[in-house]
Design an enzyme around this catalytic site. Structure first.
Site, mmCIF file in Angstrom:
data_model
loop_
_atom_site.group_PDB
_atom_site.id
_atom_site.type_symbol
_atom_site.label_atom_id
_atom_site.label_comp_id
_atom_site.label_asym_id
_atom_site.label_seq_id
_atom_site.Cartn_x
_atom_site.Cartn_y
_atom_site.Cartn_z
ATOM 1 N N GLY A 31 0.660 -1.313 -0.101
ATOM 2 C CA GLY A 31 -0.188 0.134 0.089
ATOM 3 C C GLY A 31 0.498 0.710 0.601
ATOM 4 O O GLY A 31 2.069 0.846 0.587
ATOM 5 N N LEU A 32 0.511 2.324 0.057
ATOM 6 C CA LEU A 32 1.105 3.420 0.050
ATOM 7 C C LEU A 32 1.971 4.436 1.171
ATOM 8 O O LEU A 32 1.160 3.628 2.240
ATOM 9 C CB LEU A 32 -0.220 4.734 -0.353
ATOM 10 C CG LEU A 32 -0.321 5.132 -2.006
ATOM 11 C CD1 LEU A 32 -1.488 5.753 -1.891
ATOM 12 C CD2 LEU A 32 0.269 4.448 -3.339
ATOM 13 N N SER A 33 2.751 4.540 0.767
ATOM 14 C CA SER A 33 2.879 5.603 2.012
ATOM 15 C C SER A 33 2.268 6.019 3.490
ATOM 16 O O SER A 33 1.161 6.738 2.573
ATOM 17 C CB SER A 33 4.189 6.173 2.181
ATOM 18 O OG SER A 33 4.630 6.566 3.280
ATOM 19 N N GLY A 34 1.865 5.484 3.949
ATOM 20 C CA GLY A 34 1.668 6.625 4.626
ATOM 21 C C GLY A 34 -0.552 5.220 4.833
ATOM 22 O O GLY A 34 -0.489 5.960 5.838
ATOM 23 N N SER A 35 -0.379 4.297 4.345
ATOM 24 C CA SER A 35 -1.953 3.397 3.936
ATOM 25 C C SER A 35 -2.210 3.022 4.774
ATOM 26 O O SER A 35 -3.537 2.590 5.783
ATOM 27 C CB SER A 35 -1.484 2.900 3.365
ATOM 28 O OG SER A 35 -0.597 2.020 3.454
ATOM 29 N N GLY A 36 -1.106 3.041 6.172
ATOM 30 C CA GLY A 36 -1.019 2.014 7.627
ATOM 31 C C GLY A 36 -0.990 0.333 7.329
ATOM 32 O O GLY A 36 -1.357 -0.179 8.335
ATOM 33 N N LYS A 37 0.232 -0.115 6.712
ATOM 34 C CA LYS A 37 0.664 -0.997 6.337
ATOM 35 C C LYS A 37 1.624 -2.052 7.712
ATOM 36 O O LYS A 37 1.193 -2.645 8.498
ATOM 37 C CB LYS A 37 2.483 -1.000 5.450
ATOM 38 C CG LYS A 37 1.528 -0.869 3.987
ATOM 39 C CD LYS A 37 2.660 -0.919 3.118
ATOM 40 C CE LYS A 37 3.682 -0.313 3.036
ATOM 41 N NZ LYS A 37 3.167 1.554 2.587
ATOM 42 N N SER A 38 2.750 -0.670 7.986
ATOM 43 C CA SER A 38 3.578 -0.740 9.643
ATOM 44 C C SER A 38 2.437 -0.782 10.815
ATOM 45 O O SER A 38 2.395 -1.747 11.814
ATOM 46 C CB SER A 38 4.294 -0.280 9.893
ATOM 47 O OG SER A 38 5.669 -0.277 8.459
ATOM 48 N N SER A 57 5.862 -1.726 -1.975
ATOM 49 C CA SER A 57 6.167 -2.846 -3.329
ATOM 50 C C SER A 57 4.929 -2.498 -3.955
ATOM 51 O O SER A 57 3.885 -3.485 -3.928
ATOM 52 C CB SER A 57 5.939 -4.368 -2.679
ATOM 53 O OG SER A 57 4.667 -4.178 -1.376
HETATM 54 P P1 ADP Z 1 2.812 2.262 5.941
HETATM 55 O O1 ADP Z 1 3.852 1.577 6.757
HETATM 56 O O2 ADP Z 1 2.344 2.623 5.553
HETATM 57 O O3 ADP Z 1 3.928 3.739 5.931
HETATM 58 P P2 ADP Z 1 2.151 4.151 9.110
HETATM 59 O O4 ADP Z 1 1.047 2.604 9.552
HETATM 60 O O5 ADP Z 1 3.360 3.996 9.163
HETATM 61 O O6 ADP Z 1 1.515 3.364 7.001
HETATM 62 O O7 ADP Z 1 1.200 5.110 9.669
HETATM 63 C C1 ADP Z 1 0.225 5.221 8.986
HETATM 64 C C2 ADP Z 1 -0.528 5.870 9.628
HETATM 65 O O8 ADP Z 1 -2.226 6.179 10.238
HETATM 66 C C3 ADP Z 1 -0.493 5.691 11.061
HETATM 67 O O9 ADP Z 1 -0.238 6.867 12.039
HETATM 68 C C4 ADP Z 1 -1.806 5.486 12.584
HETATM 69 O O10 ADP Z 1 -1.600 5.912 13.345
HETATM 70 C C5 ADP Z 1 -2.612 6.583 11.515
HETATM 71 N N1 ADP Z 1 -4.134 5.474 10.823
HETATM 72 C C6 ADP Z 1 -4.923 5.942 10.693
HETATM 73 N N2 ADP Z 1 -5.850 5.412 10.978
HETATM 74 C C7 ADP Z 1 -6.034 4.151 10.258
HETATM 75 C C8 ADP Z 1 -6.370 3.177 10.275
HETATM 76 N N3 ADP Z 1 -7.753 2.678 10.444
HETATM 77 N N4 ADP Z 1 -5.049 1.512 9.650
HETATM 78 C C9 ADP Z 1 -4.526 2.237 9.560
HETATM 79 N N5 ADP Z 1 -3.002 3.212 10.285
HETATM 80 C C10 ADP Z 1 -4.288 4.499 11.327
#
Ligand code: ADP
Length: 199
Positions: free
Chosen positions: A33-40, A107
């Site tokens: 997924g995109l950066s900031g999508s919530g993967k980690s 990815s």
């Molecule tokens: P990625 O690993 O995809 O770059 P991160 O997990 O680092 O993304 O960041 C996702 C951000 O979105 C976090 O700050 C997280 O707290 C926030 N967030 C808000 N709602 C959700 C949700 N439903 N699922 C995942 N992340 C969420």
């Protein structure tokens, strides 16, 4: 070097035996997924829930791997492919050891994800599409990367000036803009239960 294969096999603990000892069906949850999508965030939440259920897991996080195993790699096409190849090989070894493995990397290209899938046996690779609109990712901007990219400080940023191939046949699609982190994590746990990875 040992050449007698019969002796070698007689002492080999099989992948199935390792899995049976752990009481689970090993697999690789490949978060994309995109950066900031919530993967980690979601991968960690799932890992935590599995651990609480006494499952045997390991999480390979993108940034951590870039610091160590793949510290010598940059972002050229060649390095990007090598990055995925190494991650996939390590994940494959961990799956072989009986673990439920998670990887969290943008990815962006389907060909790369398919390469990772092809390295594992059928049913072992679970593509988890963290489906979050770019507007939401940019609003969250947990690492300040969108801001930097908009300011021209980062080039080839996925979703802005570099493409992201939306997964065509992801086993799991998670809508983080509509569900809480815990709901998203539970959706993935439910998939693992329904499909017999965990009892
Ligand atoms: P990625 O690993 O995809 O770059 P991160 O997990 O680092 O993304 O960041 C996702 C951000 O979105 C976090 O700050 C997280 O707290 C926030 N967030 C808000 N709602 C959700 C949700 N439903 N699922 C995942 N992340 C969420």
């Amino acid at each position: 070097m040992k050449t007698d294969n019969t002796v070698w096999h007689a002492h080999l603990v099989t992948k199935q035996e390792r899995a049976e000892l752990k009481g689970q069906k090993p697999c690789l949850l490949w978060y994309t997924g995109l950066s900031g999508s919530g993967k980690s965030t979601i991968a960690n939440a799932v890992d935590d829930l599995l651990f609480q259920q006494q499952r045997h897991t390991y999480l390979l996080d993108g940034d951590n791997v870039r610091h160590g195993l793949n510290g010598d790699l940059g972002f050229s096409d060649q390095d990007r492919i090598e990055n995925i190849r190494r991650i996939s090989q390590v994940a494959k070894l961990f799956v072989d050891s009986g673990l439920i493995v998670s990887t969290a990397f943008i990815s962006p290209f389907q060909t790369d994800r398919d390469m990772a899938r092809a390295m594992l046996e059928p049913g072992e690779f679970i593509e988890v599409f963290i489906d979050t609109p770019i507007s939401v990712c940019e609003q969250r901007d947990p690492k300040g990367l969108y801001k930097k990219a908009r300011a021209g400080e980062i080039k080839d940023f996925t979703g802005l000036d570099s493409s992201y191939d939306v997964p065509k046949q992801a086993e799991i699609q998670v809508m983080t803009a509509k569900q809480s982190v815990q709901q998203c994590a539970q959706q993935i746990i439910a998939y693992l239960k329904t499909n017999g990875y965990i009892g």
